[in-house]
Design an enzyme around this catalytic site. Sequence first.
Site, PDB file in Angstrom:
ATOM      1  N   PRO A  36       0.796  -1.227   0.000  1.00 47.44           N
ATOM      2  CA  PRO A  36       0.000   0.000   0.000  1.00 47.44           C
ATOM      3  C   PRO A  36       0.830   1.280   0.000  1.00 47.44           C
ATOM      4  O   PRO A  36       1.872   1.356   0.649  1.00 47.44           O
ATOM      5  CB  PRO A  36      -0.823  -0.099   1.287  1.00 47.44           C
ATOM      6  N   ASN A  37       0.326   2.240  -0.756  1.00 46.45           N
ATOM      7  CA  ASN A  37       0.876   3.602  -0.853  1.00 46.45           C
ATOM      8  C   ASN A  37       2.182   3.689  -1.635  1.00 46.45           C
ATOM      9  O   ASN A  37       2.673   4.795  -1.883  1.00 46.45           O
ATOM     10  CB  ASN A  37       1.056   4.237   0.545  1.00 46.45           C
ATOM     11  N   ARG A  45       5.098  10.963  -2.397  1.00 40.69           N
ATOM     12  CA  ARG A  45       4.752  10.654  -1.014  1.00 40.69           C
ATOM     13  C   ARG A  45       5.941  10.906  -0.078  1.00 40.69           C
ATOM     14  O   ARG A  45       6.991  10.289  -0.240  1.00 40.69           O
ATOM     15  CB  ARG A  45       4.380   9.172  -0.964  1.00 40.69           C
ATOM     16  N   TYR A  79      10.976   8.931   1.597  1.00 39.35           N
ATOM     17  CA  TYR A  79      10.985   7.895   0.553  1.00 39.35           C
ATOM     18  C   TYR A  79      11.673   8.313  -0.742  1.00 39.35           C
ATOM     19  O   TYR A  79      11.795   7.497  -1.652  1.00 39.35           O
ATOM     20  CB  TYR A  79       9.546   7.442   0.267  1.00 39.35           C
ATOM     21  N   ASN A 121       7.987  -5.568  -0.753  1.00 38.48           N
ATOM     22  CA  ASN A 121       7.893  -4.431   0.154  1.00 38.48           C
ATOM     23  C   ASN A 121       6.419  -4.330   0.497  1.00 38.48           C
ATOM     24  O   ASN A 121       5.623  -3.820  -0.298  1.00 38.48           O
ATOM     25  CB  ASN A 121       8.383  -3.138  -0.509  1.00 38.48           C
ATOM     26  N   ALA A 179       3.071  -0.702   4.931  1.00 43.05           N
ATOM     27  CA  ALA A 179       2.581  -0.745   6.314  1.00 43.05           C
ATOM     28  C   ALA A 179       2.100  -2.130   6.729  1.00 43.05           C
ATOM     29  O   ALA A 179       2.098  -2.459   7.922  1.00 43.05           O
ATOM     30  CB  ALA A 179       1.460   0.278   6.486  1.00 43.05           C
ATOM     31  N   HIS A 209       4.015  -4.449   9.176  1.00 42.84           N
ATOM     32  CA  HIS A 209       3.941  -4.335  10.633  1.00 42.84           C
ATOM     33  C   HIS A 209       2.612  -4.829  11.208  1.00 42.84           C
ATOM     34  O   HIS A 209       2.402  -4.761  12.411  1.00 42.84           O
ATOM     35  CB  HIS A 209       4.169  -2.869  11.037  1.00 42.84           C
ATOM     36  N   ASP A 263       1.467 -15.448   6.642  1.00 39.62           N
ATOM     37  CA  ASP A 263       1.016 -16.839   6.493  1.00 39.62           C
ATOM     38  C   ASP A 263       1.049 -17.273   5.025  1.00 39.62           C
ATOM     39  O   ASP A 263       1.362 -18.438   4.736  1.00 39.62           O
ATOM     40  CB  ASP A 263      -0.403 -17.014   7.040  1.00 39.62           C
ATOM     41  N   GLU A 318      12.605  -9.537   1.934  1.00 39.88           N
ATOM     42  CA  GLU A 318      11.811  -8.380   2.355  1.00 39.88           C
ATOM     43  C   GLU A 318      12.637  -7.119   2.130  1.00 39.88           C
ATOM     44  O   GLU A 318      13.810  -7.077   2.513  1.00 39.88           O
ATOM     45  CB  GLU A 318      11.492  -8.536   3.846  1.00 39.88           C
ATOM     46  N   HIS A 334      12.733  -2.630   2.172  1.00 40.56           N
ATOM     47  CA  HIS A 334      12.137  -1.338   2.543  1.00 40.56           C
ATOM     48  C   HIS A 334      13.036  -0.226   2.054  1.00 40.56           C
ATOM     49  O   HIS A 334      14.268  -0.313   2.177  1.00 40.56           O
ATOM     50  CB  HIS A 334      11.988  -1.218   4.061  1.00 40.56           C
ATOM     51  N   LEU A 335      12.422   0.816   1.546  1.00 39.10           N
ATOM     52  CA  LEU A 335      13.184   1.993   1.113  1.00 39.10           C
ATOM     53  C   LEU A 335      13.838   2.662   2.319  1.00 39.10           C
ATOM     54  O   LEU A 335      15.015   3.010   2.305  1.00 39.10           O
ATOM     55  CB  LEU A 335      12.251   2.989   0.418  1.00 39.10           C
ATOM     56  N   SER A 336      13.038   2.878   3.357  1.00 43.21           N
ATOM     57  CA  SER A 336      13.549   3.553   4.554  1.00 43.21           C
ATOM     58  C   SER A 336      14.109   2.510   5.524  1.00 43.21           C
ATOM     59  O   SER A 336      13.806   1.318   5.405  1.00 43.21           O
ATOM     60  CB  SER A 336      12.421   4.345   5.222  1.00 43.21           C
ATOM     61  N   ARG A 384      13.116   4.444  12.575  1.00 41.19           N
ATOM     62  CA  ARG A 384      11.875   5.227  12.565  1.00 41.19           C
ATOM     63  C   ARG A 384      11.010   4.902  13.793  1.00 41.19           C
ATOM     64  O   ARG A 384      11.513   4.412  14.789  1.00 41.19           O
ATOM     65  CB  ARG A 384      11.146   4.966  11.241  1.00 41.19           C
ATOM     66  N   ARG A 405       7.196   0.618  13.653  1.00 44.82           N
ATOM     67  CA  ARG A 405       7.735   0.065  12.396  1.00 44.82           C
ATOM     68  C   ARG A 405       8.875  -0.923  12.648  1.00 44.82           C
ATOM     69  O   ARG A 405       9.422  -1.495  11.723  1.00 44.82           O
ATOM     70  CB  ARG A 405       8.257   1.192  11.491  1.00 44.82           C
TER      71      ARG A 405
HETATM   72  C1  DQA Z   1       8.163   1.057   3.929  1.00 43.58           C
HETATM   73  C2  DQA Z   1       8.253   1.259   5.447  1.00 43.58           C
HETATM   74  C3  DQA Z   1       6.889   1.057   6.095  1.00 43.58           C
HETATM   75  O1  DQA Z   1       6.978   1.262   7.492  1.00 43.58           O
HETATM   76  C4  DQA Z   1       5.891   2.039   5.515  1.00 43.58           C
HETATM   77  O2  DQA Z   1       4.609   1.813   6.072  1.00 43.58           O
HETATM   78  C5  DQA Z   1       5.841   2.030   4.038  1.00 43.58           C
HETATM   79  C6  DQA Z   1       7.099   1.921   3.298  1.00 43.58           C
HETATM   80  C7  DQA Z   1       9.502   1.386   3.229  1.00 43.58           C
HETATM   81  O3  DQA Z   1       9.670   0.968   2.079  1.00 43.58           O
HETATM   82  O4  DQA Z   1      10.339   2.077   3.795  1.00 43.58           O
HETATM   83  O5  DQA Z   1       4.793   2.176   3.429  1.00 43.58           O
HETATM   84  O6  DQA Z   1       7.875  -0.325   3.677  1.00 43.58           O
END
Ligand code: DQA
Length: 148
Positions: free
Chosen positions: A10-11, A18, A23, A74, A77, A80, A87, A98, A100-102, A107, A111
Amino acid sequence: MFSILVLHGPNLNLLGKREPGIYGSVSLEAINSLLEEEAGALGAVVSIFQSNHEGSLVDAIQAAADQHQGLVINAGAYTHTSVAIRDAIAAVNLPTVEVHLSNIYGREEYRHYSYIAPVAIGQISGFGPDSYILGLQALVRHLKKSTS
Ligand code: DQA
């Protein structure tokens, strides 16, 4: 040739616009192009899917079992919160990286926990778009080693 599924949660469709301070300014389309290019260099092929919906991500993971040899995810959210995505990964038993950009550990406290990490072969967090590239490289190296 290894076929890898890349899932964006998502997002992540809003990347570039964003919270650019967190990011960055690179769009999801640009990240996807980098992934396709890197896959070609590694002798692999990527299928890429983004969804804002938890169930759609679960469906995509289930469908991957017969079509792909590995997964880069990725989950945004849902990382978490989602026992369902965790599953699904455990159920299909596909090597999963897995990303993550950040740096999720630098943070907010909420997270710091990932439901996905325990069912992944590893996690890459904090390198911006390079997290995806590093994740894809790590997955293909893992697959090459485990099939040789
Ligand atoms: C994220 C980190 C997550 O905590 C956050 O909710 C995201 C992006 C990242 O790529 O840093 O949507 O997965």
